[in-house]
Write a protein that holds these residues in place. Structure first.
Motif, PDB file in Angstrom:
ATOM      1  N   UNK A   1       0.850  -1.332   0.079  1.00 23.06           N
ATOM      2  CA  UNK A   1      -0.234  -0.234   0.453  1.00 23.06           C
ATOM      3  C   UNK A   1       0.707   1.402   0.240  1.00 23.06           C
ATOM      4  N   UNK A   2       1.885   1.599   1.063  1.00 20.87           N
ATOM      5  CA  UNK A   2       3.376   2.214   0.866  1.00 20.87           C
ATOM      6  C   UNK A   2       3.776   2.026  -0.608  1.00 20.87           C
ATOM      7  N   UNK A   3       3.878   1.489  -0.890  1.00 21.00           N
ATOM      8  CA  UNK A   3       4.646   1.649  -2.206  1.00 21.00           C
ATOM      9  C   UNK A   3       3.463   2.305  -3.353  1.00 21.00           C
ATOM     10  N   UNK A   4       2.496   2.058  -3.519  1.00 22.72           N
ATOM     11  CA  UNK A   4       1.399   1.833  -4.298  1.00 22.72           C
ATOM     12  C   UNK A   4       0.968   3.452  -3.926  1.00 22.72           C
ATOM     13  N   UNK A   5       1.151   4.529  -3.229  1.00 24.45           N
ATOM     14  CA  UNK A   5       0.654   5.932  -2.501  1.00 24.45           C
ATOM     15  C   UNK A   5       1.460   6.474  -2.964  1.00 24.45           C
ATOM     16  N   UNK A   6       3.129   6.068  -2.952  1.00 28.78           N
ATOM     17  CA  UNK A   6       4.059   6.483  -2.872  1.00 28.78           C
ATOM     18  C   UNK A   6       4.354   7.012  -4.641  1.00 28.78           C
ATOM     19  N   UNK A   7       3.854   5.617  -4.758  1.00 29.05           N
ATOM     20  CA  UNK A   7       3.764   5.489  -6.416  1.00 29.05           C
ATOM     21  C   UNK A   7       3.129   6.984  -7.116  1.00 29.05           C
ATOM     22  N   UNK A   8       2.160   6.668  -6.677  1.00 28.21           N
ATOM     23  CA  UNK A   8       1.135   7.801  -7.433  1.00 28.21           C
ATOM     24  C   UNK A   8       1.295   8.819  -7.281  1.00 28.21           C
ATOM     25  N   UNK A   9       2.050   9.514  -5.919  1.00 30.47           N
ATOM     26  CA  UNK A   9       1.859  11.011  -5.494  1.00 30.47           C
ATOM     27  C   UNK A   9       3.340  11.279  -6.887  1.00 30.47           C
ATOM     28  N   UNK A  10       4.371   9.949  -6.663  1.00 28.83           N
ATOM     29  CA  UNK A  10       5.696   9.734  -7.649  1.00 28.83           C
ATOM     30  C   UNK A  10       4.938  10.327  -9.502  1.00 28.83           C
ATOM     31  N   UNK A  11       3.733  10.071  -9.527  1.00 29.00           N
ATOM     32  CA  UNK A  11       3.235  10.070 -11.140  1.00 29.00           C
ATOM     33  C   UNK A  11       2.927  11.422 -10.937  1.00 29.00           C
ATOM     34  N   UNK A  12       1.980  11.750 -10.464  1.00 26.31           N
ATOM     35  CA  UNK A  12       1.489  13.232 -10.797  1.00 26.31           C
ATOM     36  C   UNK A  12       3.300  14.341 -10.347  1.00 26.31           C
ATOM     37  N   UNK A  13       3.337  13.873  -9.833  1.00 27.66           N
ATOM     38  CA  UNK A  13       5.269  15.317  -9.698  1.00 27.66           C
ATOM     39  C   UNK A  13       5.520  15.171 -10.417  1.00 27.66           C
ATOM     40  N   UNK A  14       5.702  13.901 -11.605  1.00 33.26           N
ATOM     41  CA  UNK A  14       6.556  13.668 -12.507  1.00 33.26           C
ATOM     42  C   UNK A  14       5.932  14.278 -13.552  1.00 33.26           C
ATOM     43  N   UNK A  15       4.522  14.670 -13.468  1.00 35.92           N
ATOM     44  CA  UNK A  15       3.622  15.104 -14.503  1.00 35.92           C
ATOM     45  C   UNK A  15       3.920  17.167 -14.423  1.00 35.92           C
ATOM     46  N   UNK A  16       4.249  17.072 -12.957  1.00 37.75           N
ATOM     47  CA  UNK A  16       4.389  18.563 -13.211  1.00 37.75           C
ATOM     48  C   UNK A  16       5.822  19.046 -13.332  1.00 37.75           C
ATOM     49  N   UNK A  17       6.107  18.075 -13.184  1.00 41.47           N
ATOM     50  CA  UNK A  17       8.305  18.652 -13.594  1.00 41.47           C
ATOM     51  C   UNK A  17       7.999  18.385 -15.313  1.00 41.47           C
ATOM     52  N   UNK A  18       7.506  17.470 -15.518  1.00 39.69           N
ATOM     53  CA  UNK A  18       7.489  17.464 -17.219  1.00 39.69           C
ATOM     54  C   UNK A  18       7.016  19.078 -17.957  1.00 39.69           C
ATOM     55  N   UNK A  19       5.634  19.446 -17.547  1.00 36.97           N
ATOM     56  CA  UNK A  19       5.050  20.838 -17.861  1.00 36.97           C
ATOM     57  C   UNK A  19       5.976  21.831 -17.015  1.00 36.97           C
ATOM     58  N   UNK A  20       6.800  22.039 -16.220  1.00 36.69           N
ATOM     59  CA  UNK A  20       7.678  23.253 -15.803  1.00 36.69           C
ATOM     60  C   UNK A  20       8.719  23.334 -16.715  1.00 36.69           C
ATOM     61  N   UNK A  21       9.424  21.855 -16.883  1.00 35.44           N
ATOM     62  CA  UNK A  21      10.617  21.855 -17.703  1.00 35.44           C
ATOM     63  C   UNK A  21      10.377  22.135 -19.187  1.00 35.44           C
ATOM     64  N   UNK A  22       9.083  21.654 -19.488  1.00 35.43           N
ATOM     65  CA  UNK A  22       9.254  21.828 -21.361  1.00 35.43           C
ATOM     66  C   UNK A  22       8.969  23.744 -21.240  1.00 35.43           C
ATOM     67  N   UNK A  23       8.317  24.119 -19.917  1.00 30.69           N
ATOM     68  CA  UNK A  23       8.675  25.464 -19.729  1.00 30.69           C
ATOM     69  C   UNK A  23       9.012  26.379 -19.980  1.00 30.69           C
ATOM     70  N   UNK A  24      10.262  25.928 -19.046  1.00 30.03           N
ATOM     71  CA  UNK A  24      11.419  26.695 -18.797  1.00 30.03           C
ATOM     72  C   UNK A  24      12.335  26.597 -19.999  1.00 30.03           C
ATOM     73  N   UNK A  25      12.557  25.524 -20.583  1.00 34.18           N
ATOM     74  CA  UNK A  25      13.057  24.996 -21.435  1.00 34.18           C
ATOM     75  C   UNK A  25      13.178  26.207 -22.850  1.00 34.18           C
ATOM     76  N   UNK A  26      11.801  25.961 -22.921  1.00 34.83           N
ATOM     77  CA  UNK A  26      11.574  27.075 -23.993  1.00 34.83           C
ATOM     78  C   UNK A  26      12.036  28.505 -23.555  1.00 34.83           C
ATOM     79  N   UNK A  27      11.033  28.718 -22.615  1.00 30.56           N
ATOM     80  CA  UNK A  27      11.891  30.355 -22.069  1.00 30.56           C
ATOM     81  C   UNK A  27      13.174  30.947 -22.471  1.00 30.56           C
TER      82      UNK A  27
END
Length: 113
Positions: free
Chosen positions: A87-113
């Motif tokens: 259960x702990x791994x599943x919860x941490x994995x879910x949070x990590x995937x959401x965080x990775x999505x934000x990192x993808x959006x942020x890095x693409x935006x930062x690199x384009x500036x």
């Protein structure tokens, strides 16, 4: 060591101020010169053209990079079944995937500036 973060923030702001001061001086002198010779409209045309091309190039770069990162994440292999047994791994994995999505959006935006 409590002042170290404050010192780094101050050094970063000073560095940015020096960079923008140099650009501001050049902008101001060009504006004065073009006004003095009667071609201030040419000055604004070059400024708006540079700004427009920069924004268009940044937008194109953002779209290409974002699409690439999105496809890479979408086509990644699925999470293994035994991963969800804990259960702990599943919860941490879910949070990590959401965080990775934000990192993808942020890095693409930062690199384009």
């Amino acid at each position: 060591m409590g002042g170290t973060p404050l010192l780094s923030i101050f050094a970063s702001l000073l560095f940015l101020a020096i960079i923008f001061f140099g650009r501001g001086v050049r902008f101001y002198t060009d504006w004065l010169w073009f006004g003095e010779v009667g071609y201030r409209s040419v000055f604004w045309t070059t400024i708006t053209t540079r700004l427009g091309l920069g924004l268009a190039g940044g937008l194109i770069f953002f779209l290409i990079l974002f699409t690439n990162l999105w496809l890479a994440r979408r086509l990644a292999p699925p999470v293994l079944e035994h991963y969800h047994s804990n259960v702990i791994r599943a919860r941490v994995g879910s949070i990590a995937r959401k965080g990775l999505t934000l990192v993808i959006y942020g890095s693409a935006l930062a690199a384009s500036i």
